[in-house]
Design a protein around this motif. Structure first.
Motif, PDB file in Angstrom:
ATOM      1  N   ARG A 118      -5.422  -7.502  -6.136  1.00  0.00           N
ATOM      2  CA  ARG A 118      -4.283  -8.122  -7.121  1.00  0.00           C
ATOM      3  C   ARG A 118      -3.472  -8.931  -5.973  1.00  0.00           C
ATOM      4  O   ARG A 118      -3.008  -9.976  -6.692  1.00  0.00           O
ATOM      5  CB  ARG A 118      -3.483  -6.957  -7.644  1.00  0.00           C
ATOM      6  N   ALA A 119      -3.139  -8.719  -4.999  1.00  0.00           N
ATOM      7  CA  ALA A 119      -2.345  -9.507  -4.237  1.00  0.00           C
ATOM      8  C   ALA A 119      -2.677 -10.764  -3.695  1.00  0.00           C
ATOM      9  O   ALA A 119      -2.275 -11.904  -3.736  1.00  0.00           O
ATOM     10  CB  ALA A 119      -1.956  -8.533  -2.819  1.00  0.00           C
ATOM     11  N   GLY A 120      -4.166 -10.556  -3.749  1.00  0.00           N
ATOM     12  CA  GLY A 120      -4.936 -12.077  -3.547  1.00  0.00           C
ATOM     13  C   GLY A 120      -5.027 -12.814  -4.850  1.00  0.00           C
ATOM     14  O   GLY A 120      -4.927 -14.069  -4.473  1.00  0.00           O
ATOM     15  N   LEU A 121      -5.013 -12.134  -5.928  1.00  0.00           N
ATOM     16  CA  LEU A 121      -5.206 -13.028  -6.865  1.00  0.00           C
ATOM     17  C   LEU A 121      -3.959 -13.554  -7.563  1.00  0.00           C
ATOM     18  O   LEU A 121      -3.922 -14.425  -8.163  1.00  0.00           O
ATOM     19  CB  LEU A 121      -5.605 -12.202  -8.221  1.00  0.00           C
ATOM     20  N   THR A 122      -2.931 -12.861  -7.075  1.00  0.00           N
ATOM     21  CA  THR A 122      -1.434 -13.520  -7.454  1.00  0.00           C
ATOM     22  C   THR A 122      -0.798 -14.422  -6.584  1.00  0.00           C
ATOM     23  O   THR A 122       0.465 -14.765  -6.703  1.00  0.00           O
ATOM     24  CB  THR A 122      -0.490 -12.191  -7.708  1.00  0.00           C
ATOM     25  N   LYS A 123      -1.583 -14.612  -5.352  1.00  0.00           N
ATOM     26  CA  LYS A 123      -0.869 -15.558  -4.569  1.00  0.00           C
ATOM     27  C   LYS A 123      -0.990 -17.027  -5.012  1.00  0.00           C
ATOM     28  O   LYS A 123      -1.713 -17.490  -5.817  1.00  0.00           O
ATOM     29  CB  LYS A 123      -1.969 -15.575  -3.151  1.00  0.00           C
ATOM     30  N   TRP A 157     -10.870  13.803  -1.300  1.00  0.00           N
ATOM     31  CA  TRP A 157     -10.314  13.254  -2.560  1.00  0.00           C
ATOM     32  C   TRP A 157      -9.157  12.361  -2.444  1.00  0.00           C
ATOM     33  O   TRP A 157      -8.823  11.458  -3.002  1.00  0.00           O
ATOM     34  CB  TRP A 157     -10.511  14.117  -3.832  1.00  0.00           C
ATOM     35  N   GLY A 158      -8.152  12.737  -1.861  1.00  0.00           N
ATOM     36  CA  GLY A 158      -6.988  12.199  -1.373  1.00  0.00           C
ATOM     37  C   GLY A 158      -7.121  10.846  -0.591  1.00  0.00           C
ATOM     38  O   GLY A 158      -6.558   9.814  -1.065  1.00  0.00           O
ATOM     39  N   LEU A 159      -8.101  10.725   0.403  1.00  0.00           N
ATOM     40  CA  LEU A 159      -8.188   9.586   1.064  1.00  0.00           C
ATOM     41  C   LEU A 159      -9.155   8.751   0.253  1.00  0.00           C
ATOM     42  O   LEU A 159      -8.692   7.414   0.306  1.00  0.00           O
ATOM     43  CB  LEU A 159      -9.037  10.006   2.469  1.00  0.00           C
ATOM     44  N   LEU A 160      -9.852   9.064  -0.490  1.00  0.00           N
ATOM     45  CA  LEU A 160     -10.837   8.426  -1.312  1.00  0.00           C
ATOM     46  C   LEU A 160      -9.917   7.680  -2.358  1.00  0.00           C
ATOM     47  O   LEU A 160     -10.039   6.375  -2.901  1.00  0.00           O
ATOM     48  CB  LEU A 160     -11.901   9.176  -2.089  1.00  0.00           C
ATOM     49  N   ALA A 161      -9.051   8.351  -3.093  1.00  0.00           N
ATOM     50  CA  ALA A 161      -7.818   8.011  -4.175  1.00  0.00           C
ATOM     51  C   ALA A 161      -7.076   6.855  -3.481  1.00  0.00           C
ATOM     52  O   ALA A 161      -7.189   5.893  -4.130  1.00  0.00           O
ATOM     53  CB  ALA A 161      -7.358   8.788  -4.740  1.00  0.00           C
ATOM     54  N   GLY A 162      -6.601   6.942  -2.290  1.00  0.00           N
ATOM     55  CA  GLY A 162      -5.854   6.213  -1.630  1.00  0.00           C
ATOM     56  C   GLY A 162      -6.471   4.790  -1.288  1.00  0.00           C
ATOM     57  O   GLY A 162      -6.018   3.798  -1.538  1.00  0.00           O
ATOM     58  N   LEU A 163      -7.874   4.772  -0.817  1.00  0.00           N
ATOM     59  CA  LEU A 163      -8.426   3.844  -0.458  1.00  0.00           C
ATOM     60  C   LEU A 163      -8.925   2.899  -1.458  1.00  0.00           C
ATOM     61  O   LEU A 163      -8.704   1.490  -1.550  1.00  0.00           O
ATOM     62  CB  LEU A 163      -9.904   4.081   0.211  1.00  0.00           C
ATOM     63  N   LEU A 164      -9.343   3.449  -2.683  1.00  0.00           N
ATOM     64  CA  LEU A 164      -9.407   2.637  -3.755  1.00  0.00           C
ATOM     65  C   LEU A 164      -8.329   2.110  -4.680  1.00  0.00           C
ATOM     66  O   LEU A 164      -8.303   1.017  -4.924  1.00  0.00           O
ATOM     67  CB  LEU A 164      -9.898   3.844  -4.969  1.00  0.00           C
ATOM     68  N   PHE A 165      -7.142   2.972  -4.620  1.00  0.00           N
ATOM     69  CA  PHE A 165      -6.060   2.088  -5.002  1.00  0.00           C
ATOM     70  C   PHE A 165      -5.498   0.966  -3.795  1.00  0.00           C
ATOM     71  O   PHE A 165      -5.132  -0.104  -4.582  1.00  0.00           O
ATOM     72  CB  PHE A 165      -4.840   3.208  -5.225  1.00  0.00           C
ATOM     73  N   PHE A 166      -5.537   1.212  -2.745  1.00  0.00           N
ATOM     74  CA  PHE A 166      -5.294   0.233  -1.719  1.00  0.00           C
ATOM     75  C   PHE A 166      -6.049  -0.885  -1.837  1.00  0.00           C
ATOM     76  O   PHE A 166      -5.671  -2.130  -1.706  1.00  0.00           O
ATOM     77  CB  PHE A 166      -5.353   0.752  -0.398  1.00  0.00           C
ATOM     78  N   GLY A 167      -7.484  -0.706  -2.019  1.00  0.00           N
ATOM     79  CA  GLY A 167      -8.552  -1.939  -2.151  1.00  0.00           C
ATOM     80  C   GLY A 167      -7.918  -2.812  -3.722  1.00  0.00           C
ATOM     81  O   GLY A 167      -7.798  -3.883  -3.478  1.00  0.00           O
ATOM     82  N   LEU A 168      -7.581  -2.005  -4.752  1.00  0.00           N
ATOM     83  CA  LEU A 168      -7.207  -2.644  -5.894  1.00  0.00           C
ATOM     84  C   LEU A 168      -5.822  -3.503  -5.715  1.00  0.00           C
ATOM     85  O   LEU A 168      -5.697  -4.536  -6.378  1.00  0.00           O
ATOM     86  CB  LEU A 168      -7.075  -1.701  -7.110  1.00  0.00           C
ATOM     87  N   GLY A 192       0.724  -1.289  -0.089  1.00  0.00           N
ATOM     88  CA  GLY A 192       0.021   0.041   0.003  1.00  0.00           C
ATOM     89  C   GLY A 192       0.794   1.229  -0.253  1.00  0.00           C
ATOM     90  O   GLY A 192       0.345   2.536   0.088  1.00  0.00           O
ATOM     91  N   ARG A 193       2.119   1.113  -0.144  1.00  0.00           N
ATOM     92  CA  ARG A 193       3.028   2.349  -0.081  1.00  0.00           C
ATOM     93  C   ARG A 193       2.626   3.304  -1.381  1.00  0.00           C
ATOM     94  O   ARG A 193       2.588   4.389  -1.217  1.00  0.00           O
ATOM     95  CB  ARG A 193       4.262   1.991  -0.159  1.00  0.00           C
ATOM     96  N   GLU A 194       2.343   2.668  -2.394  1.00  0.00           N
ATOM     97  CA  GLU A 194       1.884   3.557  -3.744  1.00  0.00           C
ATOM     98  C   GLU A 194       0.621   4.373  -3.334  1.00  0.00           C
ATOM     99  O   GLU A 194       0.318   5.218  -3.619  1.00  0.00           O
ATOM    100  CB  GLU A 194       1.802   2.436  -4.871  1.00  0.00           C
ATOM    101  N   ALA A 195      -0.338   3.454  -2.725  1.00  0.00           N
ATOM    102  CA  ALA A 195      -1.627   4.125  -2.231  1.00  0.00           C
ATOM    103  C   ALA A 195      -1.319   5.204  -1.326  1.00  0.00           C
ATOM    104  O   ALA A 195      -1.835   6.379  -1.598  1.00  0.00           O
ATOM    105  CB  ALA A 195      -2.602   3.180  -1.481  1.00  0.00           C
ATOM    106  N   ALA A 196      -0.411   5.002  -0.497  1.00  0.00           N
ATOM    107  CA  ALA A 196      -0.184   6.125   0.416  1.00  0.00           C
ATOM    108  C   ALA A 196       0.527   7.326  -0.184  1.00  0.00           C
ATOM    109  O   ALA A 196       0.150   8.596   0.035  1.00  0.00           O
ATOM    110  CB  ALA A 196       0.888   6.064   1.592  1.00  0.00           C
ATOM    111  N   VAL A 197       1.471   7.184  -1.337  1.00  0.00           N
ATOM    112  CA  VAL A 197       1.901   8.302  -1.982  1.00  0.00           C
ATOM    113  C   VAL A 197       0.839   8.841  -2.713  1.00  0.00           C
ATOM    114  O   VAL A 197       0.935  10.287  -3.029  1.00  0.00           O
ATOM    115  CB  VAL A 197       3.149   7.775  -3.030  1.00  0.00           C
ATOM    116  N   LEU A 198       0.053   8.352  -3.415  1.00  0.00           N
ATOM    117  CA  LEU A 198      -1.112   8.907  -3.976  1.00  0.00           C
ATOM    118  C   LEU A 198      -1.916   9.710  -3.407  1.00  0.00           C
ATOM    119  O   LEU A 198      -2.314  10.753  -3.689  1.00  0.00           O
ATOM    120  CB  LEU A 198      -2.074   7.711  -4.786  1.00  0.00           C
TER     121      LEU A 198
END
Length: 388
Positions: free
Chosen positions: A382-387, A367-378, A342-348
């Motif tokens: 992705r992490a769950g699918l690539t396990k 908007w910053g928190l919403l953008a971060g939450l959306l990216f964090f969720g994605l 989630g580091r990228e989500a935090a930077v976003l």
């Protein structure tokens, strides 16, 4: 029984909690439409509210419970746009934040939902709010080098002695320079004792979303939750719901007087709860009580402090406010970026929040928190699918 150690610790608590951050409080209240007299009264009422809450909670639970205004919340206000309707509408948003805090104490699912926001994203939102403020001392330096340069130097010297001495050292230097080069006529007629000023609140959905909700989230994540955790780390276990309902109710009652938010303190609670406060853990609550007493006394002099702020160029006080939250900024950045996931989500979140963008009447922090939450969720999906 009150000892000299309790009095000394309480004085240090009040100096750190009040003088370390009052510039950002004045700047924050002014940014959302407060007149100089309203900002002065708001500063006074905030100090009184947190002082009385600390005294009441500490005496009732016999624990060193320190209460503060929300410094991150004040920083959020400082980069906000004054809402339509002016300060009365901002006060309506303050009440919304207080209601949410009260509800978090009374309604467990809401409290859990607020706590469920990833800590790194809440800290990233705070870092994005603080970044433009922290840049002011250095962007303003070429314009007022003879004024801001010595203040930055004093801050550095103070920080080398002790991190808690940095802002007081900068304040002392500002006072010296004000009397040497400032417009001290602004101090003429300043009332020694500040009187309360009541403002009729008005409510706006836009202001509630842009100011009230981010104020609740940033205060909950960076002040209330860590403050309760600090007390537990020293062996004190006050009921979290009671603390949240107290500071929430206190914020609601005091909001029409210009109080934006009071909360459970983290740093000053640690000052009261450690062994330097008193060798006997069962007597350390008196340090928090004395801290509350000194908060109230300092609050009465808020008018003089506001007049002092008017005696120097606006950039000087903006620079002082930036220096006051540099340490907070450092802690927020560390907490936001420490976890790989989630580091990228935090930077976003930081980037969107720091941009100052406003869309559909909603400010950048949301908007910053919403953008971060959306990216964090994605990223989590992705992490769950690539396990394997």
């Amino acid at each position: 029984m009150i000892s000299l150690r309790h009095i000394a610790t309480g004085l240090v608590v009040a100096i750190v909690g009040f003088f370390g951050t009052f510039p950002i409080v004045i700047q924050g209240l002014s940014a959302v439409g407060a007149s100089p007299s309203q900002a002065s009264a708001g500063l006074m009422a905030s100090a009184m509210a947190m002082g009385l809450a600390a005294i009441g909670l500490s005496l009732f639970y016999r624990m060193p419970i320190s209460v503060a205004w929300s410094t991150p919340g004040a920083a959020l206000l400082a980069v906000s746009v004054a809402p339509q309707g002016g300060f009365s509408t901002a006060i309506g948003a303050f009440i919304v934040a207080g209601v949410l805090t009260l509800a978090a104490g009374l309604v467990r699912p809401l409290g859990r939902a607020a706590a469920a926001i990833p800590a790194n994203l809440a800290q990233a939102m705070l870092a994005g709010v603080l970044l433009p403020i922290c840049l002011v001392p250095f962007s303003a330096l070429p314009q007022l080098p003879y004024f801001i340069g010595p203040i930055i130097g004093a801050w550095i010297v103070g920080a080398l002695v002790h991190k808690l001495a940095a802002v007081p050292a900068a304040l002392i230097m500002t006072g010296i320079l004000t009397f040497l080069m400032g417009d001290i006529s602004a101090l003429d007629g300043a009332a020694l004792v500040t009187l309360p000023k009541w403002t009729l609140p008005t409510f706006s959905l836009t202001a509630a979303i842009s100011i009230g909700v981010p104020l609740f989230i940033v205060t909950m994540a960076t002040q209330n939750v860590p403050g309760i955790a600090i007390l537990r780390s020293y062996g004190y276990t006050p009921p979290p719901a009671a603390l949240l309902t107290t500071v929430g109710a206190g914020s609601i009652i005091a909001a029409p007087f210009g109080v934006f938010s009071i909360c459970v303190a983290a740093i000053t609670s640690a000052l009261c709860a450690n062994e330097d406060s008193d060798p006997d853990p069962e007597r350390r609550y008196m340090s928090a009580v004395m801290g509350g007493v000194f908060y109230c006394l300092f609050g009465l002099c808020a008018g003089v402090l506001t007049a002092f702020a008017a005696a120097v160029p606006a950039l000087v006080f903006g620079a002082l406010a930036g220096l006051a939250v540099l340490n907070v900024m450092a802690g927020a950045l560390r907490a936001a970026l420490i976890d790989d996931h989630g580091r990228e989500a935090a930077v976003l979140t930081i980037a969107v929040t720091a941009s100052g963008m406003s869309f559909a009447g909603i400010g950048a922090a949301v908007w910053g928190l919403l953008a971060g939450l959306l990216f964090f969720g994605l990223l989590t999906i992705r992490a769950g699918l690539t396990k394997p």
